[in-house]
Motif scaffolding. Structure first.
Motif, mmCIF file in Angstrom:
data_model
loop_
_atom_site.group_PDB
_atom_site.id
_atom_site.type_symbol
_atom_site.label_atom_id
_atom_site.label_comp_id
_atom_site.label_asym_id
_atom_site.label_seq_id
_atom_site.Cartn_x
_atom_site.Cartn_y
_atom_site.Cartn_z
ATOM 1 N N MET A 5 0.829 -1.204 0.000
ATOM 2 C CA MET A 5 0.000 0.000 0.000
ATOM 3 C C MET A 5 0.862 1.251 0.000
ATOM 4 O O MET A 5 1.850 1.338 0.718
ATOM 5 N N LYS A 6 0.431 2.225 -0.804
ATOM 6 C CA LYS A 6 1.094 3.519 -0.837
ATOM 7 C C LYS A 6 0.036 4.596 -0.645
ATOM 8 O O LYS A 6 -1.033 4.540 -1.258
ATOM 9 N N ILE A 7 0.320 5.571 0.209
ATOM 10 C CA ILE A 7 -0.548 6.731 0.384
ATOM 11 C C ILE A 7 0.064 7.860 -0.439
ATOM 12 O O ILE A 7 1.244 8.171 -0.272
ATOM 13 N N GLU A 8 -0.723 8.414 -1.339
ATOM 14 C CA GLU A 8 -0.242 9.470 -2.223
ATOM 15 C C GLU A 8 -1.188 10.656 -2.174
ATOM 16 O O GLU A 8 -2.394 10.479 -2.027
ATOM 17 N N GLN A 9 -0.640 11.842 -2.352
ATOM 18 C CA GLN A 9 -1.459 13.035 -2.506
ATOM 19 C C GLN A 9 -1.678 13.274 -3.992
ATOM 20 O O GLN A 9 -0.730 13.246 -4.772
ATOM 21 N N LEU A 10 -2.935 13.487 -4.370
ATOM 22 C CA LEU A 10 -3.246 13.839 -5.758
ATOM 23 C C LEU A 10 -3.419 15.348 -5.835
ATOM 24 O O LEU A 10 -4.114 15.944 -5.021
ATOM 25 N N THR A 11 -2.786 15.945 -6.825
ATOM 26 C CA THR A 11 -2.925 17.386 -7.009
ATOM 27 C C THR A 11 -3.848 17.720 -8.168
ATOM 28 O O THR A 11 -4.211 18.875 -8.360
ATOM 29 N N SER A 12 -4.219 16.707 -8.942
ATOM 30 C CA SER A 12 -5.228 16.889 -9.980
ATOM 31 C C SER A 12 -6.037 15.601 -10.097
ATOM 32 O O SER A 12 -5.560 14.520 -9.755
ATOM 33 N N ILE A 13 -7.232 15.742 -10.584
ATOM 34 C CA ILE A 13 -8.174 14.626 -10.647
ATOM 35 C C ILE A 13 -8.163 13.917 -12.000
ATOM 36 O O ILE A 13 -8.417 12.729 -12.085
ATOM 37 N N GLU A 14 -7.874 14.641 -13.055
ATOM 38 C CA GLU A 14 -8.104 14.157 -14.418
ATOM 39 C C GLU A 14 -7.638 12.722 -14.667
ATOM 40 O O GLU A 14 -8.399 11.903 -15.158
ATOM 41 N N ALA A 15 -6.403 12.421 -14.325
ATOM 42 C CA ALA A 15 -5.856 11.094 -14.613
ATOM 43 C C ALA A 15 -6.497 9.999 -13.761
ATOM 44 O O ALA A 15 -6.368 8.816 -14.067
ATOM 45 N N HIS A 16 -7.201 10.397 -12.701
ATOM 46 C CA HIS A 16 -7.765 9.436 -11.761
ATOM 47 C C HIS A 16 -9.291 9.509 -11.686
ATOM 48 O O HIS A 16 -9.894 8.870 -10.820
ATOM 49 N N LEU A 17 -9.894 10.299 -12.566
ATOM 50 C CA LEU A 17 -11.329 10.559 -12.496
ATOM 51 C C LEU A 17 -12.149 9.277 -12.532
ATOM 52 O O LEU A 17 -13.089 9.115 -11.744
ATOM 53 N N ASN A 18 -11.811 8.347 -13.399
ATOM 54 C CA ASN A 18 -12.590 7.103 -13.503
ATOM 55 C C ASN A 18 -12.479 6.263 -12.240
ATOM 56 O O ASN A 18 -13.486 5.788 -11.710
ATOM 57 N N GLU A 19 -11.270 6.091 -11.725
ATOM 58 C CA GLU A 19 -11.088 5.282 -10.514
ATOM 59 C C GLU A 19 -11.766 5.920 -9.307
ATOM 60 O O GLU A 19 -12.406 5.232 -8.507
ATOM 61 N N LEU A 20 -11.616 7.234 -9.163
ATOM 62 C CA LEU A 20 -12.240 7.927 -8.034
ATOM 63 C C LEU A 20 -13.765 7.868 -8.131
ATOM 64 O O LEU A 20 -14.448 7.678 -7.128
ATOM 65 N N SER A 21 -14.287 8.016 -9.349
ATOM 66 C CA SER A 21 -15.735 7.940 -9.542
ATOM 67 C C SER A 21 -16.253 6.543 -9.231
ATOM 68 O O SER A 21 -17.292 6.391 -8.577
ATOM 69 N N ASP A 22 -15.526 5.530 -9.670
ATOM 70 C CA ASP A 22 -15.914 4.148 -9.355
ATOM 71 C C ASP A 22 -15.916 3.919 -7.846
ATOM 72 O O ASP A 22 -16.818 3.281 -7.307
ATOM 73 N N LEU A 23 -14.895 4.431 -7.155
ATOM 74 C CA LEU A 23 -14.812 4.292 -5.707
ATOM 75 C C LEU A 23 -16.013 4.952 -5.041
ATOM 76 O O LEU A 23 -16.663 4.347 -4.184
ATOM 77 N N LEU A 24 -16.329 6.167 -5.435
ATOM 78 C CA LEU A 24 -17.440 6.894 -4.824
ATOM 79 C C LEU A 24 -18.761 6.172 -5.048
ATOM 80 O O LEU A 24 -19.534 5.974 -4.105
ATOM 81 N N VAL A 25 -19.023 5.744 -6.264
ATOM 82 C CA VAL A 25 -20.264 5.008 -6.548
ATOM 83 C C VAL A 25 -20.327 3.738 -5.708
ATOM 84 O O VAL A 25 -21.359 3.427 -5.104
ATOM 85 N N GLN A 26 -19.230 3.018 -5.637
ATOM 86 C CA GLN A 26 -19.203 1.743 -4.917
ATOM 87 C C GLN A 26 -19.501 1.937 -3.435
ATOM 88 O O GLN A 26 -20.319 1.220 -2.868
ATOM 89 N N VAL A 27 -18.864 2.914 -2.780
ATOM 90 C CA VAL A 27 -19.079 3.072 -1.344
ATOM 91 C C VAL A 27 -20.452 3.666 -1.031
ATOM 92 O O VAL A 27 -21.076 3.293 -0.037
ATOM 93 N N VAL A 28 -20.944 4.561 -1.880
ATOM 94 C CA VAL A 28 -22.283 5.112 -1.663
ATOM 95 C C VAL A 28 -23.323 4.018 -1.843
ATOM 96 O O VAL A 28 -24.239 3.864 -1.022
ATOM 97 N N ASP A 29 -23.188 3.219 -2.898
ATOM 98 C CA ASP A 29 -24.152 2.140 -3.129
ATOM 99 C C ASP A 29 -24.081 1.072 -2.051
ATOM 100 O O ASP A 29 -25.053 0.347 -1.823
ATOM 101 N N ASP A 30 -22.945 1.012 -1.343
ATOM 102 C CA ASP A 30 -22.811 0.079 -0.218
ATOM 103 C C ASP A 30 -23.369 0.660 1.079
ATOM 104 O O ASP A 30 -23.383 -0.014 2.092
ATOM 105 N N GLY A 31 -23.804 1.924 1.045
ATOM 106 C CA GLY A 31 -24.450 2.508 2.221
ATOM 107 C C GLY A 31 -23.653 3.538 2.991
ATOM 108 O O GLY A 31 -24.102 3.992 4.046
ATOM 109 N N ALA A 32 -22.474 3.908 2.497
ATOM 110 C CA ALA A 32 -21.681 4.913 3.211
ATOM 111 C C ALA A 32 -22.434 6.236 3.279
ATOM 112 O O ALA A 32 -23.058 6.654 2.307
ATOM 113 N N SER A 33 -22.363 6.867 4.430
ATOM 114 C CA SER A 33 -23.016 8.165 4.638
ATOM 115 C C SER A 33 -21.987 9.265 4.426
ATOM 116 O O SER A 33 -21.362 9.745 5.367
ATOM 117 N N ILE A 34 -21.799 9.653 3.167
ATOM 118 C CA ILE A 34 -20.801 10.672 2.836
ATOM 119 C C ILE A 34 -21.411 11.776 1.965
ATOM 120 O O ILE A 34 -20.746 12.361 1.132
#
Length: 170
Positions: A5-34
């Motif tokens: 595991m690596k913890i990284e700071q992202l300074t822009s979203i563009e290159a990671h937009l698909n992965e971040l969007s998939d993560l958000l959809v997945q956790v919200v659909d699993d019931g996360a209150s965010i």
């Protein structure tokens, strides 16, 4: 922390937009209150991430084998009387990677970045009863209060939220 595991700071979203969007959809659909309700449309997630970054937001991601497995945001207070504080927001761990220390590693990374930014007070809130409550208390966060009926779930039920703080960082 998992050696892969690596913890990284992202300074822009563009290159990671698909992965971040998939993560958000997945956790919200699993019931996360965010802040969102399931089912979440992918277009909503893309819209969110497309506007999430600003100079006061530090976005950290956890990567396992090169893939984003979680994220957390550190919102730096920009008010004149708040230069010593920041808010932890939207801690997310993909359900396929939970129980691997990702949330804890992201929180520790956020605390480290807060200290680097000269912040000595962190605040956050989370739905009462969620597993994250145990994580926050295990990291030394102190419950500051409880507000009933703070967040609504997809079924219309209202849930209390718990506010936490951690002082004297660094």
């Amino acid at each position: 922390m998992n050696a892969e595991m690596k913890i990284e700071q992202l300074t822009s979203i563009e290159a990671h937009l698909n992965e971040l969007s998939d993560l958000l959809v997945q956790v919200v659909d699993d019931g996360a209150s965010i802040g969102f309700l399931p089912p979440m449309k992918r277009s909503e997630a893309i819209d969110y991430w497309s506007s999430a970054m600003n100079p006061d937001v530090i976005l950290l991601v956890a990567k396992l084998r090169g893939k984003i497995a979680g994220s957390v945001q550190l919102h730096l207070c920009s008010k004149q009387n708040g230069g010593h504080r920041a808010e932890i927001a939207k801690l997310m761990t993909h359900t396929g990677y939970r129980r691997n220390g990702i949330g804890r590693s992201l929180m520790l990374g956020a605390e480290k970045r807060a200290t680097q930014e000269g912040r000595t007070l962190l605040v956050l809130d989370t739905r009462e009863g969620d597993p994250s409550n145990s994580l926050y208390t295990s990291l030394g966060y102190i419950q500051a209060g409880r507000i009933p009926d703070y967040a609504q779930s997809a079924n219309g039920e209202f849930h209390p939220t718990i506010f936490y703080y951690k002082n004297n960082l660094g």
